[in-house]
Motif scaffolding. Structure first.
Motif, mmCIF file in Angstrom:
data_model
loop_
_atom_site.group_PDB
_atom_site.id
_atom_site.type_symbol
_atom_site.label_atom_id
_atom_site.label_comp_id
_atom_site.label_asym_id
_atom_site.label_seq_id
_atom_site.Cartn_x
_atom_site.Cartn_y
_atom_site.Cartn_z
ATOM 1 N N GLU A 1 0.223 -11.278 7.199
ATOM 2 C CA GLU A 1 -1.164 -10.787 7.221
ATOM 3 C C GLU A 1 -1.327 -9.603 6.259
ATOM 4 O OE1 GLU A 1 -3.917 -8.386 10.225
ATOM 5 O OE2 GLU A 1 -2.404 -9.617 11.211
ATOM 6 N N LEU A 2 -0.391 -8.664 6.332
ATOM 7 C CA LEU A 2 -0.497 -7.473 5.470
ATOM 8 C C LEU A 2 -0.341 -7.825 3.994
ATOM 9 C CD1 LEU A 2 1.508 -4.790 7.529
ATOM 10 C CD2 LEU A 2 -0.975 -5.011 7.321
ATOM 11 N N SER A 3 0.428 -8.889 3.713
ATOM 12 C CA SER A 3 0.670 -9.236 2.310
ATOM 13 C C SER A 3 -0.611 -9.720 1.615
ATOM 14 C CB SER A 3 1.762 -10.309 2.201
ATOM 15 O OG SER A 3 1.265 -11.561 2.627
ATOM 16 N N LEU A 4 -1.654 -10.008 2.403
ATOM 17 C CA LEU A 4 -2.924 -10.464 1.813
ATOM 18 C C LEU A 4 -3.875 -9.303 1.529
ATOM 19 C CD1 LEU A 4 -3.457 -13.560 4.143
ATOM 20 C CD2 LEU A 4 -2.485 -13.531 1.829
ATOM 21 N N LYS A 5 -3.487 -8.102 1.926
ATOM 22 C CA LYS A 5 -4.358 -6.924 1.728
ATOM 23 C C LYS A 5 -4.185 -6.364 0.323
ATOM 24 C CE LYS A 5 -5.015 -6.742 6.345
ATOM 25 N NZ LYS A 5 -6.256 -7.146 6.975
ATOM 26 N N LYS A 6 -5.161 -5.541 -0.055
ATOM 27 C CA LYS A 6 -5.099 -4.961 -1.401
ATOM 28 C C LYS A 6 -4.504 -3.541 -1.353
ATOM 29 C CE LYS A 6 -8.003 -4.856 -5.491
ATOM 30 N NZ LYS A 6 -8.136 -3.432 -5.765
ATOM 31 N N ASN A 7 -5.090 -2.699 -0.533
ATOM 32 C CA ASN A 7 -4.623 -1.303 -0.444
ATOM 33 C C ASN A 7 -4.228 -0.959 0.980
ATOM 34 O OD1 ASN A 7 -5.289 -0.716 -3.200
ATOM 35 N ND2 ASN A 7 -7.438 -0.613 -2.566
ATOM 36 N N ILE A 8 -3.008 -0.481 1.119
ATOM 37 C CA ILE A 8 -2.500 -0.112 2.448
ATOM 38 C C ILE A 8 -1.973 1.314 2.398
ATOM 39 C CG2 ILE A 8 -0.616 -0.532 4.086
ATOM 40 C CD1 ILE A 8 -0.765 -3.430 3.488
ATOM 41 N N MET A 9 -2.297 2.078 3.424
ATOM 42 C CA MET A 9 -1.735 3.424 3.537
ATOM 43 C C MET A 9 -0.807 3.411 4.751
ATOM 44 S SD MET A 9 -3.946 6.903 3.762
ATOM 45 C CE MET A 9 -5.387 6.467 2.862
ATOM 46 N N ILE A 10 0.336 4.078 4.646
ATOM 47 C CA ILE A 10 1.252 4.151 5.792
ATOM 48 C C ILE A 10 1.608 5.611 6.050
ATOM 49 C CG2 ILE A 10 3.453 3.412 6.777
ATOM 50 C CD1 ILE A 10 3.509 1.043 4.918
ATOM 51 N N LEU A 11 1.370 6.052 7.268
ATOM 52 C CA LEU A 11 1.728 7.415 7.661
ATOM 53 C C LEU A 11 3.022 7.369 8.469
ATOM 54 C CD1 LEU A 11 1.093 10.484 8.132
ATOM 55 C CD2 LEU A 11 -0.231 9.743 10.144
ATOM 56 N N CYS A 12 4.000 8.161 8.037
ATOM 57 C CA CYS A 12 5.276 8.228 8.757
ATOM 58 C C CYS A 12 5.244 9.401 9.723
ATOM 59 C CB CYS A 12 6.432 8.427 7.780
ATOM 60 S SG CYS A 12 6.486 7.185 6.490
ATOM 61 N N GLY A 13 5.514 9.136 10.977
ATOM 62 C CA GLY A 13 5.524 10.196 11.988
ATOM 63 C C GLY A 13 6.870 10.899 12.060
ATOM 64 N N HIS A 14 6.867 12.040 12.692
ATOM 65 C CA HIS A 14 8.089 12.824 12.889
ATOM 66 C C HIS A 14 7.951 13.708 14.103
ATOM 67 C CE1 HIS A 14 11.496 12.887 10.188
ATOM 68 N NE2 HIS A 14 10.726 12.140 9.433
ATOM 69 N N TYR A 15 8.994 14.396 14.431
ATOM 70 C CA TYR A 15 8.982 15.337 15.543
ATOM 71 C C TYR A 15 8.533 14.628 16.822
ATOM 72 C CZ TYR A 15 8.737 17.952 11.242
ATOM 73 O OH TYR A 15 8.935 18.373 9.969
ATOM 74 N N LYS A 16 7.666 15.241 17.596
ATOM 75 C CA LYS A 16 7.206 14.628 18.853
ATOM 76 C C LYS A 16 5.985 13.742 18.614
ATOM 77 C CE LYS A 16 9.848 15.186 22.199
ATOM 78 N NZ LYS A 16 10.387 13.984 22.821
ATOM 79 N N GLY A 17 5.658 13.521 17.353
ATOM 80 C CA GLY A 17 4.507 12.663 17.070
ATOM 81 C C GLY A 17 3.434 13.403 16.307
ATOM 82 N N VAL A 18 2.270 12.792 16.186
ATOM 83 C CA VAL A 18 1.160 13.430 15.477
ATOM 84 C C VAL A 18 0.072 13.779 16.476
ATOM 85 C CG1 VAL A 18 1.540 12.227 13.287
ATOM 86 C CG2 VAL A 18 -0.041 11.259 14.949
#
Ligand code: ADE
Length: 225
Positions: free
Chosen positions: A100-117
């Protein structure tokens, strides 16, 4: 396709995207991957990106403003089809999600850390949360690399015809059949005769039967999907 990854550990992502298929895909112009250092978007002079949790408790929480600053800067230049937060309590990643994602044009990915966001990021800035499995990693970077790898190899032109992603395990609901290479006999261990027969049709049938048998044995759950 364009993938923007927001992280406080950009170095951690250099290697997965700087080698092999993922590097070639970028060199060929089939995908553009940009890694953004979250600290560069901090409002704080010490480039702080996390703070103590309101209400107390152990562990730092990633603050909303550096994340929002970074996302706003990116959104000024293009629209995003998906803004994903990597999190162990997200939707389970699978081949179907990768397709499904491979059909998208622009994707943003946020990487979490610590206890979360800060929860307001998840409520207001994210469109989707993805987990790569029921275990907790020390950050979302490796998970983001896993998702990106699974998606990028599906893009047309990334793999050659012979290694095409369409023949992967999982795509047809079957696991892959066993494969062998030279020597045809090693310390008494022999390659199945049919693979040496040169009989294309028989080889295809054998591979299919093996895939079905293996799927029954190893992944009986595939049936139900
Ligand atoms: N961050 C920490 N653990 C994770 C997981 N299992 N999947 C996605 N992101 C994560």
């Amino acid at each position: 396709m364009r993938i923007d990854i927001i992280t406080c550990l950009p170095k951690l992502l250099e290697s997965p995207f700087g080698d092999s298929i993922l590097k070639r895909a970028q060199d060929k112009g089939l995908v553009e991957v940009n890694i953004h250092d979250l600290r560069a978007y901090s409002n704080d002079k010490h480039r702080k990106i996390d703070d103590y949790a309101f209400g107390g408790g152990a562990g730092m929480v990633m603050m909303i403003d550096p994340i929002a600053n970074c996302m706003e800067a990116l959104k000024k230049d293009r629209e995003y089809d998906e803004i994903i937060y990597m999190s162990p309590d997200g939707e389970q990643f699978s081949q179907n999600v990768a397709n499904e994602l491979s059909l998208k044009k622009n994707i943003m990915i946020l990487c979490g850390h610590y206890k979360g966001v800060d929860e307001r990021v998840r409520e207001h800035l994210i469109t989707r949360e993805i987990s790569i499995g029921d275990y907790v990693l020390s950050g979302g970077e490796l998970a983001a690399a896993v998702v990106s790898d699974a998606v990028i190899r599906l893009l047309p032109g990334v793999l050659s015809d012979e290694t095409s992603a369409l023949t992967d395990s999982f795509q047809d609901g079957l696991v892959a059949p066993p494969v062998y290479t030279r020597p045809s006999e090693y310390k008494g261990m022999k390659v199945p005769d049919v693979l040496l027969s040169g009989h294309e049709r028989k080889i295809q049938d054998w591979r299919f039967d093996q895939a079905v048998e293996r799927t029954k044995q190893r992944r009986p759950d595939f049936d139900k999907e």
